[in-house]
Scaffold this motif. Structure first.
Motif, PDB file in Angstrom:
ATOM      1  N   LEU A  20       0.928  -1.072   0.250  1.00  0.00           N
ATOM      2  CA  LEU A  20      -0.027  -0.016  -0.017  1.00  0.00           C
ATOM      3  C   LEU A  20       0.958   1.273   0.061  1.00  0.00           C
ATOM      4  CD1 LEU A  20      -3.266   0.745   1.982  1.00  0.00           C
ATOM      5  CD2 LEU A  20      -1.201   2.245   2.141  1.00  0.00           C
ATOM      6  N   ARG A  21       0.732   1.989  -0.977  1.00  0.00           N
ATOM      7  CA  ARG A  21       1.475   3.350  -1.089  1.00  0.00           C
ATOM      8  C   ARG A  21       0.509   4.593  -0.653  1.00  0.00           C
ATOM      9  NH1 ARG A  21       3.965   6.030  -6.509  1.00  0.00           N
ATOM     10  NH2 ARG A  21       1.919   6.405  -6.745  1.00  0.00           N
ATOM     11  N   ALA A  22       1.067   5.130   0.206  1.00  0.00           N
ATOM     12  CA  ALA A  22       0.361   6.436   0.481  1.00  0.00           C
ATOM     13  C   ALA A  22       0.608   7.413  -0.703  1.00  0.00           C
ATOM     14  CB  ALA A  22       0.608   6.995   1.885  1.00  0.00           C
ATOM     15  N   SER A  23      -0.278   8.488  -0.999  1.00  0.00           N
ATOM     16  CA  SER A  23      -0.098   9.558  -1.903  1.00  0.00           C
ATOM     17  C   SER A  23       0.681  10.717  -1.361  1.00  0.00           C
ATOM     18  CB  SER A  23      -1.349  10.227  -2.303  1.00  0.00           C
ATOM     19  OG  SER A  23      -1.911  10.896  -1.309  1.00  0.00           O
ATOM     20  N   HIS A  24       0.938  10.856  -0.108  1.00  0.00           N
ATOM     21  CA  HIS A  24       1.854  11.963   0.575  1.00  0.00           C
ATOM     22  C   HIS A  24       2.720  11.455   1.521  1.00  0.00           C
ATOM     23  CE1 HIS A  24      -0.247  15.008  -1.918  1.00  0.00           C
ATOM     24  NE2 HIS A  24      -1.359  14.610  -1.621  1.00  0.00           N
ATOM     25  N   GLU A  25       4.042  11.708   1.660  1.00  0.00           N
ATOM     26  CA  GLU A  25       4.776  11.110   2.671  1.00  0.00           C
ATOM     27  C   GLU A  25       4.744  12.145   3.657  1.00  0.00           C
ATOM     28  OE1 GLU A  25       9.415  10.257   3.437  1.00  0.00           O
ATOM     29  OE2 GLU A  25       8.821  10.855   1.431  1.00  0.00           O
TER      30      GLU A  25
END
Length: 440
Positions: free
Chosen positions: A141-146
């Motif tokens: 799962l990759r978040a759109s904002h770090e």
């Protein structure tokens, strides 16, 4: 001319130190706030991202593989996250490039379990990636904002407000600190100029400044009383001594028949009267009135008072329209004493004294140079010549001298804001330089 002391005054030094202190305190506060804020922000970011992972795990755990693809597509379409199936050939880099990143990764692992991996890139795609298990399959799962540990960057206008407030506050504080010291400095300057009516505030709130002001005011009152007593004493001395001298002169003229004895006694009386005049001139109060004087007229009048060319002669080179600032009486007294000093000492034996006088403009000043052609004085005693009652050597000691001539000259010039310098000429004689304030 006196050398100017380079450097900042007390106000600007205080202002600079306060500004540096406030700026340093602001930067330190900001750094401390960032450090204290980093951990709560890391926990908050981990909690939010962990919630997304848990929701995704719940959605993918108990569905068929075909349905999982549909759910993944719907998540990517309706949410700001990306979910993809993890494969064995995936290449990933651990999320630990900063202390804040390590805090976020540790918090996510504690929340989601030890089989969780956190990466900053997967297969060359950067971002915040979280690998989790849903059933027997693994997913990324990759978040759109770090998440970031940095605080929001302030705008330029806000920085300008902070800088302006810092400078303004420093200026106000420095002004409040230095105001009583400035008042004390001004009052001390007036006392130095002979104005004893200066008074400082004795009811200020600061106890130390209040005590200093009270002590200064007491000193000013004592000095004013002493100055008043001195004036009364000088008037009494002048009257009480010169009256019997006048009677002695009259008795000499009437009672002494020997012309030589009469002349000698009259000269002694004149000497006593001149010495009294020197003492009166030196002890005279310091009040002067600055006027615009035509220098050539003053010098012409004073040189004409020395009428005997067998004793002293003058060569003047003074521009006719040159004007200076000074008190007429004090300027006349200065040149009278200098000419008298040259008449007595500024000549060779059995010769008349010759005095060269040159005046020239130097910026905002007028330099007047007087040079005699006598024997001069030893270099070691030049600085002592203006001390009261000092005589350079026995050759320059006359019975008619009081030792106050050059002391009176220096004191009179100091009252008018002029400056005196005495040096030996290279080929013999004494050079006296006077710097007057130029009048336009």
């Amino acid at each position: 001319m006196p050398r100017r002391v380079l450097g900042l005054n007390l106000f600007w030094r205080t202002f600079a130190w306060l500004a540096l202190l406030l700026a340093g305190a602001g930067l330190t506060w900001q750094a401390a706030f960032r450090a204290l804020e980093a951990e709560p922000r890391a926990l908050q970011a981990a909690q939010q991202l962990g919630d997304l992972v848990l929701l995704s795990r719940a959605a993918l755990s108990d569905v068929e593989p075909i349905q999982r693809l549909v759910i993944i597509k719907s998540i990517e379409r309706d949410a700001t996250i990306k979910v993809q199936v993890a494969e064995l050939r995936d290449e990933w880099k651990a999320y630990e490039h900063t202390p804040f990143a390590r805090q976020v990764a540790q918090a996510l692992i504690q929340r989601l379990g030890p089989d969780t991996f956190v990466a900053e890139s997967v297969n060359g795609q950067s971002g915040l990636w979280v690998r989790f298990m849903a059933g027997r399959d693994a997913f990324w799962l990759r978040a759109s904002h770090e998440p970031s540990a940095s605080l929001p960057t302030p705008r330029a206008w806000w920085l300008l407000i902070v800088v302006a407030a810092t400078l303004l506050g420093s200026a106000i504080i420095a002004g409040l600190i230095n105001r009583p010291l400035r008042a004390l400095s001004v009052a001390a300057g007036r006392i130095r100029e002979g104005e004893y009516d200066s008074r400082l505030d004795e009811h200020t709130l600061t106890s130390e400044i209040r005590e200093v002001n009270r002590g200064f005011n007491r000193m000013a009152r004592v000095l004013a009383k002493l100055d008043q007593d001195r004036s009364v004493m000088l008037a009494g001395i002048s009257h009480d001594l010169r009256t019997p001298l006048a009677r002695l002169r009259l008795e000499v003229e009437m009672s002494v028949h020997d012309p030589a004895a009469q002349l000698a006694m009259a000269q002694d009386i004149d000497q006593l009267d001149a010495v009294i005049g020197k003492f009166m001139d030196y002890a005279r109060p310091g009040e002067v009135s600055q006027q615009i004087l035509l220098l050539a007229d003053v010098l012409e009048r004073e040189t004409q008072s020395f009428r005997d060319p067998n004793q002293i002669r003058f060569r003047l080179r003074v521009p006719p329209n040159l004007r200076v600032k000074g008190d007429r009486t004090e300027v006349s007294r200065v040149f009278q004493n200098l000419f008298e000093n040259a008449r007595r000492y500024g000549h060779q034996p059995d010769q008349a004294a010759l005095v060269d006088i040159l005046a020239q403009i130097q910026g905002n000043e007028v330099l007047v140079t007087l040079r005699d052609h006598g024997p001069g004085v030893p270099q070691t005693v030049l600085s002592e010549l203006t001390k009261p009652f000092y005589r350079a050597n026995s050759a320059r000691t006359a019975a008619s001298g009081s030792g106050l001539g050059l002391a009176i000259v220096e004191k009179s010039l100091s009252r008018m804001g002029a400056h005196l310098e005495i040096v030996n000429a290279e080929d013999g004689g004494l050079i006296t330089r006077i710097r007057f304030q130029r009048a336009d």
